[in-house]
Design a protein around this motif. Structure first.
Motif, PDB file in Angstrom:
ATOM      1  N   SER A   1     111.714  35.532 -10.364  1.00 14.12           N
ATOM      2  CA  SER A   1     111.134  36.518 -11.487  1.00 14.12           C
ATOM      3  C   SER A   1     112.668  37.323 -11.538  1.00 14.12           C
ATOM      4  O   SER A   1     113.610  37.289 -11.407  1.00 14.12           O
ATOM      5  N   GLU A   2     112.054  37.461 -13.000  1.00 19.26           N
ATOM      6  CA  GLU A   2     113.166  37.861 -13.954  1.00 19.26           C
ATOM      7  C   GLU A   2     114.431  39.314 -12.853  1.00 19.26           C
ATOM      8  O   GLU A   2     115.204  39.052 -13.616  1.00 19.26           O
TER       9      GLU A   2
ATOM     10  N   THR B   1     108.503  30.930 -16.813  1.00 14.33           N
ATOM     11  CA  THR B   1     108.403  30.727 -15.802  1.00 14.33           C
ATOM     12  C   THR B   1     106.493  29.407 -15.931  1.00 14.33           C
ATOM     13  O   THR B   1     106.256  29.410 -16.752  1.00 14.33           O
TER      14      THR B   1
ATOM     15  N   LYS C   1     110.043  33.715 -20.529  1.00 10.04           N
ATOM     16  CA  LYS C   1     108.360  33.335 -20.824  1.00 10.04           C
ATOM     17  C   LYS C   1     107.927  33.102 -22.085  1.00 10.04           C
ATOM     18  O   LYS C   1     106.949  32.302 -22.238  1.00 10.04           O
TER      19      LYS C   1
ATOM     20  N   PHE D   1     109.741  29.924 -11.937  1.00 14.81           N
ATOM     21  CA  PHE D   1     110.264  31.055 -12.578  1.00 14.81           C
ATOM     22  C   PHE D   1     112.266  29.860 -12.911  1.00 14.81           C
ATOM     23  O   PHE D   1     112.912  29.681 -12.469  1.00 14.81           O
TER      24      PHE D   1
ATOM     25  N   SER E   1     113.575  29.864  -8.396  1.00 13.44           N
ATOM     26  CA  SER E   1     114.102  29.943  -9.591  1.00 13.44           C
ATOM     27  C   SER E   1     114.500  28.429  -9.742  1.00 13.44           C
ATOM     28  O   SER E   1     115.414  27.950  -9.067  1.00 13.44           O
TER      29      SER E   1
END
Length: 474
Positions: A151-152, A2, A13, A7, A411
């Motif tokens: 995000s993930e 990120t 990360k 992301f 992303s």
């Protein structure tokens, strides 16, 4: 990884390569920029030979050009795909139930979940469909649901496409070109296949044929013609399914049935996969000035003599003004919480929301509720002050016609651009197929990529490109 709230799907990360991208990272490290440049030229030649073009309206270079293709695939792990599939099936099921309800008992209106005026005064609501029972209660045979990742494990639905969703031909051709250019890459990775999509589409279409249809129902793809921006896809899918590609003038109504003109005489058509808008389907029922459809078709449809995919009137469910209600639609019909969330949305029809949008327009994405293809939209942080003022005036003049959303940090994926490999923003359009026997989802979808650095507009019609989408098998 990120970076500035964005992301990156390839890096974690801590900057390490995320497991789904292990082989891709090794491949990128071992492949020179010259090889990529050469392969991209080969890809362009292949797409040119195939004839894949897309309309880019307003382009000084002309109205048609090759859709840009990026050589670096977007990779999704099996567990991530399973999460997405559950959420997509849930959403499409609820939207099917919503359409069946609003054209029959209208329980969701009676329950006060959605105002009657929102549906009944919507230009995309078709009173002609009231009380009409569609085969298998399937209104949306093909749904293209636009999904973004932030995000993930966090995905959001950005848009529902339930009328005539396009792009699946690019998903299939992207894969075919990648397999031709990089066969070794596929031998080293367990990539789920997508080439069975046309067979699955045909199976689902045949499953909703009228009860009186023959054992092997006749399916045809109805196109507006070669001047339509998605004509390549219409022809491609007809050929891949082994069915006829027809225009309105090739069909006629007789004896409460739809017939196709052939060199061997008339042939009855049972299922029409239509790529025409509602207004143009039947000049006797809808717009008399549009002659692309079939006079009398709606009468046959109402009497159960032919099936249409997707059904007439599905646009009211994918209208952007309906989008904010979808979580409540899921709760109402399924008694479940949404598995994939909506992007927070301001409805400009609401005075408080409208005031917020007007005060913060520079930070928001403003969308016309019936716009598509990236048109009728303004990305506040990227727009000029003049554009801000223009959209303020549009919202004030027609508040019902606009929604607004915060700018999502879409992303990014590694993309081969002029300066080399660099992250670019992406979204994903998986295609959910529905028939009498349930739903199916080919493991992949159309990944669209914003080729301009920092741009969030991925639409092909706005100059975006596409990537092959890999779902890894466990």
């Amino acid at each position: 990884m990120t970076v500035n709230g964005i992301f990156d799907e390839m890096y974690g990360k801590d900057g390490s390569v995320r497991q789904p991208y292990d082989h891709i990272a090794q491949w990128l490290g071992a492949t020179s920029g010259d090889v990529f440049a050469n392969k991209r030229e080969q890809a362009d030649l292949l797409f040119q030979r195939i004839g894949i073009t897309f309309a880019v309206y307003g382009s000084a270079a002309g109205t048609e050009r090759l859709i840009p293709f990026d050589l670096i695939p977007r990779v999704i792990a099996a567990r991530e795909w399973e999460q997405l599939q559950r959420g997509l099936f849930q959403r499409v099921q609820a939207l099917q139930m919503f359409l069946a309800d609003i054209y029959h008992d209208q329980n969701i209106i009676k329950a006060g979940i959605i105002p009657a005026s929102h549906i009944l005064r919507n230009d995309l609501y078709r009173p002609e469909m009231k009380g009409l029972n569609v085969p298998g209660n399937v209104y949306v045979n093909i749904a293209g649901i636009d999904v973004v990742r932030v995000s993930e494990g966090e995905f959001y639905v950005l848009e529902d496409n339930l009328r005539t969703p396009s792009g699946v031909s690019y998903m299939l051709e992207d894969r075919a070109v990648m397999m031709r250019l990089f066969p070794k890459l596929f031998s080293e990775n367990r990539v789920a296949p997508v080439d069975h999509y046309p067979a699955e589409l045909l199976r689902q279409l045949r499953s909703v044929a009228p009860e009186a249809a023959a054992h092997s129902p006749t399916v045809a793809v109805l196109t507006p013609g070669p001047y339509n921006s998605a004509y390549f896809e219409h022809a491609f899918l007809a050929e891949e399914m082994g069915v006829e590609l027809v225009e309105g003038q090739d069909l006629f109504v007789r004896d409460d049935a739809v017939w196709m003109r052939t060199t061997h005489g008339p042939r009855r058509v049972d299922v029409i996969y239509r790529r025409l808008d509602d207004d143009c389907m039947d000049p006797l029922a809808f717009n008399p000035d549009c002659l692309l459809g079939v006079p009398g078709l709606m009468s046959v449809y109402r009497n159960g003599g032919v099936s249409l995919a997707n059904a007439i009137g599905t646009g009211v469910a994918d209208d952007k003004s309906t989008y904010p209600y979808v979580p409540d639609i899921i709760r109402f019909y399924l008694d479940e919480e949404p598995l994939i969330g909506n992007v927070p949305t301001f409805r400009c029809s609401r005075p408080d929301d409208r005031a917020y949008v007007l005060d913060n327009i520079a930070e928001l994405v403003v969308k016309e509720t019936q716009g598509s293809g990236g048109y009728g939209m303004m990305v506040g942080p990227k727009a000029t002050k003049a554009e801000h003022e223009k959209f303020k005036a549009l919202v004030k003049a027609n508040p019902d016609g606009y929604i607004a959303q915060p700018t999502l940090a879409l992303s990014t994926c590694p993309t081969f651009v002029e300066e080399g490999v660099a992250p670019r923003h992406v979204d994903l359009r998986p295609f959910v197929l529905t028939g009498r026997d349930g739903m199916a989802l080919v493991p992949g979808g159309l990944t669209r990529v914003a080729l301009t650095d920092g741009s969030l507009v991925v639409n092909s019609s706005q100059g975006g490109g596409t990537k092959d989408t890999w779902v890894l098998e466990e």
